[in-house]
Motif scaffolding. Structure first.
Motif, PDB file in Angstrom:
ATOM      1  N   THR A 176      -2.618  -2.645   2.955  1.00  0.00           N
ATOM      2  CA  THR A 176      -3.393  -2.608   1.608  1.00  0.00           C
ATOM      3  C   THR A 176      -2.951  -2.349   0.219  1.00  0.00           C
ATOM      4  O   THR A 176      -2.620  -3.159  -0.699  1.00  0.00           O
ATOM      5  CB  THR A 176      -4.843  -2.063   1.466  1.00  0.00           C
ATOM      6  OG1 THR A 176      -5.298  -2.573   2.806  1.00  0.00           O
ATOM      7  CG2 THR A 176      -5.633  -2.118   0.378  1.00  0.00           C
ATOM      8  N   LEU A 177      -2.089  -0.868   0.300  1.00  0.00           N
ATOM      9  CA  LEU A 177      -1.433  -0.382  -0.725  1.00  0.00           C
ATOM     10  C   LEU A 177      -0.253  -1.399  -1.113  1.00  0.00           C
ATOM     11  O   LEU A 177       0.448  -1.464  -2.323  1.00  0.00           O
ATOM     12  CB  LEU A 177      -1.054   0.745  -0.543  1.00  0.00           C
ATOM     13  CG  LEU A 177      -2.042   2.032  -0.642  1.00  0.00           C
ATOM     14  CD1 LEU A 177      -1.635   3.138  -0.180  1.00  0.00           C
ATOM     15  CD2 LEU A 177      -3.022   1.894  -1.791  1.00  0.00           C
ATOM     16  N   SER A 178       0.375  -2.210  -0.085  1.00  0.00           N
ATOM     17  CA  SER A 178       1.630  -3.033  -0.480  1.00  0.00           C
ATOM     18  C   SER A 178       1.334  -3.929  -1.362  1.00  0.00           C
ATOM     19  O   SER A 178       2.126  -4.559  -2.091  1.00  0.00           O
ATOM     20  CB  SER A 178       2.082  -3.707   0.848  1.00  0.00           C
ATOM     21  OG  SER A 178       2.415  -2.687   1.907  1.00  0.00           O
ATOM     22  N   TRP A 179       0.130  -4.357  -1.495  1.00  0.00           N
ATOM     23  CA  TRP A 179      -0.163  -5.543  -2.482  1.00  0.00           C
ATOM     24  C   TRP A 179      -0.424  -4.855  -3.901  1.00  0.00           C
ATOM     25  O   TRP A 179      -0.571  -5.927  -4.835  1.00  0.00           O
ATOM     26  CB  TRP A 179      -1.619  -6.020  -2.128  1.00  0.00           C
ATOM     27  CG  TRP A 179      -1.412  -7.001  -1.108  1.00  0.00           C
ATOM     28  CD1 TRP A 179      -1.743  -6.520   0.426  1.00  0.00           C
ATOM     29  CD2 TRP A 179      -0.940  -8.315  -1.050  1.00  0.00           C
ATOM     30  NE1 TRP A 179      -1.418  -7.835   1.073  1.00  0.00           N
ATOM     31  CE2 TRP A 179      -0.918  -8.590   0.571  1.00  0.00           C
ATOM     32  CE3 TRP A 179      -0.201  -8.996  -1.852  1.00  0.00           C
ATOM     33  CZ2 TRP A 179      -0.295  -9.780   0.877  1.00  0.00           C
ATOM     34  CZ3 TRP A 179       0.421 -10.275  -1.202  1.00  0.00           C
ATOM     35  CH2 TRP A 179       0.212 -10.561  -0.044  1.00  0.00           C
TER      36      TRP A 179
ATOM     37  N   GLY B 173       1.696   1.400   2.288  1.00  0.00           N
ATOM     38  CA  GLY B 173       0.809   0.523   2.558  1.00  0.00           C
ATOM     39  C   GLY B 173       1.261  -0.088   3.896  1.00  0.00           C
ATOM     40  O   GLY B 173       0.530  -0.460   4.807  1.00  0.00           O
TER      41      GLY B 173
END
Length: 525
Positions: free
Chosen positions: A211-214, A205
Motif C-alpha cells: 500500500t505505502l509503495s503507491w 510498503g
C-alpha cells in the motif's frame, strides 16, 4: 524564453563531464547485473534456489523491491538495479538543478547573466531542460545496453523510460525546493529527504503488502513490472507528478524575491552559545545534522546486510565467478561475503567523508571564512577543526555500519560473537576511507575550484569493487584503490602493516593539504 539557447549551450558545456559520468555509471549499474547474474547462477536449479531464497527474505525486498520473475535474468536486473538506479538519477537531477539555480544566485553569477537581454524565467527553464535531457540520456543508455546484451526490448524500454521519468520527478522536487529556501545546502537537504522518504515508503510498503509503495515515485517506477508483464499506466503517475511539481515551482518562483526563498531564514541568537565560540564547536554545529544522519543510515544499512545471515551460499551460488568476486576463490564463503559487504558499506560511508572534506570550500566560496579569519582565529585551527569532524564522523559512521551488520546477523542467527568481528571488518577499511577524504582536502587546499574532482576517486574505487572482476581490470588498475591493500577480514587475517601504510598515506595527504592551504590566498567575494 529570450536567451534560452545561449543558456542551454552554456549549461551543456559546463555539465558535459558531469552528465557523461552519471549516464555511464547508471547505465553500467543496470547492464552489469545481467552478465553478473548469468555468471553466478550457472544452472537452472541454482537460479531457482536463489530466487526462492530472495523472495522469502524481507531484508532483500526492503532493499531492492518487490520480487517479480526472479528466476529470469531480466527480472533479476529490474529487481537489483531499479531502486538504486532511481536514487542515482534523482541525485543527478538534484545536483543539476541546484547548480544552475540557487547556487548561481548565491554566487552572484545569475544576477550578472540576468543583466543582459534575458527573460526572468530563462535560467530556471534552461536548468529544467538540462535536467530532462540528462535523464533522457540515462534512460536511453539503460535501454540500449540491455537490448545490446540480448534482453527483451519491452522490458529494457520500461526500465529506461521509468528511470527517466523518476529522475524527472525528483528533479522537479529539487526545482521547487530551490524556490522555497535561500540556501543551496538546505534545498539539497529537502530534496535528499524526499528521495530518502520515497525509498523508505517503497521499502516499508513492499514488505508490508504494497500500500505505502503507491506513495513513492520509486514504487510507481517498479510498478511498471519490467520483464514481468510490462504495464505502462504507472508512467502516467510519474509524468503527472513531475508536471504538477514543476508548475508549483514556477508559481513559487514568481512570488519570491531574487536571491531569497519563500521560507525566510530565522534570525539566530543575539549572542553565540559556548559551543559556537570555538572553531571545533562551529564546525560541529555546521555538520552535526549530516554526521547524525549518516551514522543512523549506516547503522540501518549494516543491519540490512547482516540480516542475510547464513543464507549466503544460496544467495550467490557456487560458481567460480561468484567466488572470484567475493574473495578470489579462497576462504569460507560466509566470511568472504561479509568481508565484501564491509568494503561496500565503507565505500558508502566514504560519501560522507568526501562531502565533509569538501565542506571548507563551501565556507570559503560563501565569504564566511573571510569573516572568521578577520578575527583572532588562525587558519590552522579552523582547518584542523574541519578535519577532526570529517575524521571523527567517518570513524563513527564506519563503526556503526559494522556494529549494525553484526547485530543484524545476530538477530537472524542468534550468534552475537560476530558483532565485534564485523565491526573490526569495517574499521579495517577506515584508512581507505580517510585517504579519499584526504584527497578531497588536498584539492581544496591547493585550489578550491578543483574540489569537484574529489568525488572521482570514490567513484573509481566503487567501479573497481563492483566491476573489477567482472570486467577483468589489470592488477595495476585495481592496486590504485587504497582498499585493495587492506585485505578482506574476516575471510583472511588483517594485514596490519598495509593498514598502517594506507593510514600513513592519508595523514601525509592531509598534512600536505594543510601546507597548501596556509600558502594560498583565501577566495574572497
Amino acid at each position: 524564453m529570450t536567451g534560452l539557447p545561449v543558456f542551454l549551450r552554456a549549461f551543456a558545456r559546463r555539465d558535459r563531464w558531469f552528465v557523461i559520468g552519471f549516464v555511464a555509471g547508471i547505465t553500467l549499474l543496470y547492464w552489469s547485473q545481467a552478465p553478473g547474474v548469468d555468471g553466478i547462477y550457472t544452472t537452472r536449479a541454482a537460479f531457482e534456489e536463489a530466487a526462492a531464497m530472495m523472495e522469502s527474505n524481507a531484508a532483500f525486498i526492503a532493499m531492492a523491491g518487490p520480487p517479480r520473475a526472479l528466476d529470469t535474468t531480466g527480472g533479476q536486473v529490474a529487481w537489483q538495479a531499479s531502486a538504486f538506479g532511481a536514487v542515482c538519477a534523482g541525485l543527478m537531477s538534484m545536483f543539476l538543478v541546484g547548480r544552475h539555480t540557487r547556487a548561481e544566485e548565491e554566487s552572484g553569477r545569475d544576477e550578472l547573466m540576468r543583466s543582459g537581454a534575458v527573460s526572468r524565467r530563462t535560467p530556471m527553464t534552461a536548468a529544467l531542460l538540462m535536467m530532462l535531457v540528462a535523464n533522457l540520456l540515462v534512460g536511453a543508455g539503460v535501454a540500449a545496453s540491455l537490448v545490446a546484451y540480448g534482453l527483451a526490448v519491452a522490458g529494457a524500454v520500461a526500465l529506461g523510460v521509468g528511470v527517466w521519468a523518476t529522475g524527472a520527478v525528483f528533479g522537479a522536487v529539487a526545482l521547487l525546493a530551490m524556490q522555497l529556501t535561500g540556501s543551496t545546502r538546505t534545498a539539497y537537504g529537502i530534496t535528499g529527504t524526499v528521495i530518502g522518504v520515497s525509498y523508505a515508503l517503497r521499502a516499508i510498503g513492499d514488505v508490508s503488502g504494497g500500500t505505502l509503495s503507491w506513495l513513492s515515485p520509486i514504487g510507481w517506477y517498479q510498478a511498471m513490472h519490467a520483464y514481468s508483464g510490462e504495464r505502462w499506466w504507472p508512467l502516467l503517475l510519474l509524468v503527472a507528478a513531475a508536471v504538477v511539481v514543476v508548475a508549483a515551482a514556477y508559481g513559487a518562483f514568481d512570488r519570491r524575491d531574487f536571491g531569497a526563498g519563500l521560507w525566510h531564514a530565522r534570525p539566530g541568537p543575539e549572542q553565540a552559545g559556548p559551543g559556537l565560540q570555538s572553531a571545533l564547536g562551529l564546525s560541529w554545529r555546521l555538520q552535526r545534522g549530516s554526521v547524525l544522519g549518516w551514522v543512523v543510515g549506516m547503522l540501518l544499512g549494516g543491519i540490512a546486510y547482516g540480516s542475510i545471515g547464513d543464507d549466503v551460499e544460496s544467495l550467490i551460488g557456487d560458481s567460480e565467478l561468484s567466488r572470484d568476486i567475493f574473495l578470489g576463490g579462497a576462504g569460507a564463503l560466509v566470511d568472504a561475503f561479509y568481508a565484501t559487504a564491509a568494503l561496500m558499506v565503507a565505500l558508502i560511508a566514504a560519501g560522507f567523508t568526501v562531502s565533509s572534506a569538501l565542506r571548507p570550500r563551501e565556507e570559503e566560496d560563501s565569504g564566511r571564512l573571510e569573516v572568521l579569519l578577520a578575527t583572532a582565529l588562525p587558519r590552522r585551527r579552523w582547518w584542523a577543526a574541519n578535519v577532526l569532524i570529517t575524521a571523527g564522523g567517518s570513524l563513527v559512521a564506519v563503526a556503526a555500519a559494522g556494529a549494525g551488520m553484526g547485530a543484524g546477523y545476530a538477530l537472524v542467527t542468534g550468534d552475537w560473537s560476530r558483532v565485534g568481528q564485523l565491526t573490526l571488518a569495517t574499521l579495517v577499511m577506515l584508512p581507505g576511507v580517510l585517504v579519499l577524504g584526504a584527497i578531497g582536502l588536498l584539492l581544496v587546499g591547493v585550489r578550491p575550484a578543483w574540489s569537484v574532482v574529489g568525488w572521482l576517486p570514490l567513484a573509481f574505487c566503487a567501479v573497481v569493487l563492483l566491476f573489477g572482476e567482472l570486467l577483468r581490470f589489470p592488477d595495476w588498475v585495481v592496486d590504485l584503490s587504497p582498499f585493495s591493500h587492506l585485505g578482506r577480514y574476516p575471510a583472511v587475517d588483517v594485514p596490519w602493516g598495509a593498514v598502517g601504510v594506507v593510514l600513513a598515506v592519508a595523514l601525509a595527504l592531509a598534512g600536505l593539504a594543510l601546507w597548501a592551504f596556509e600558502r594560498r590566498d583565501v577566495v574572497t567575494r
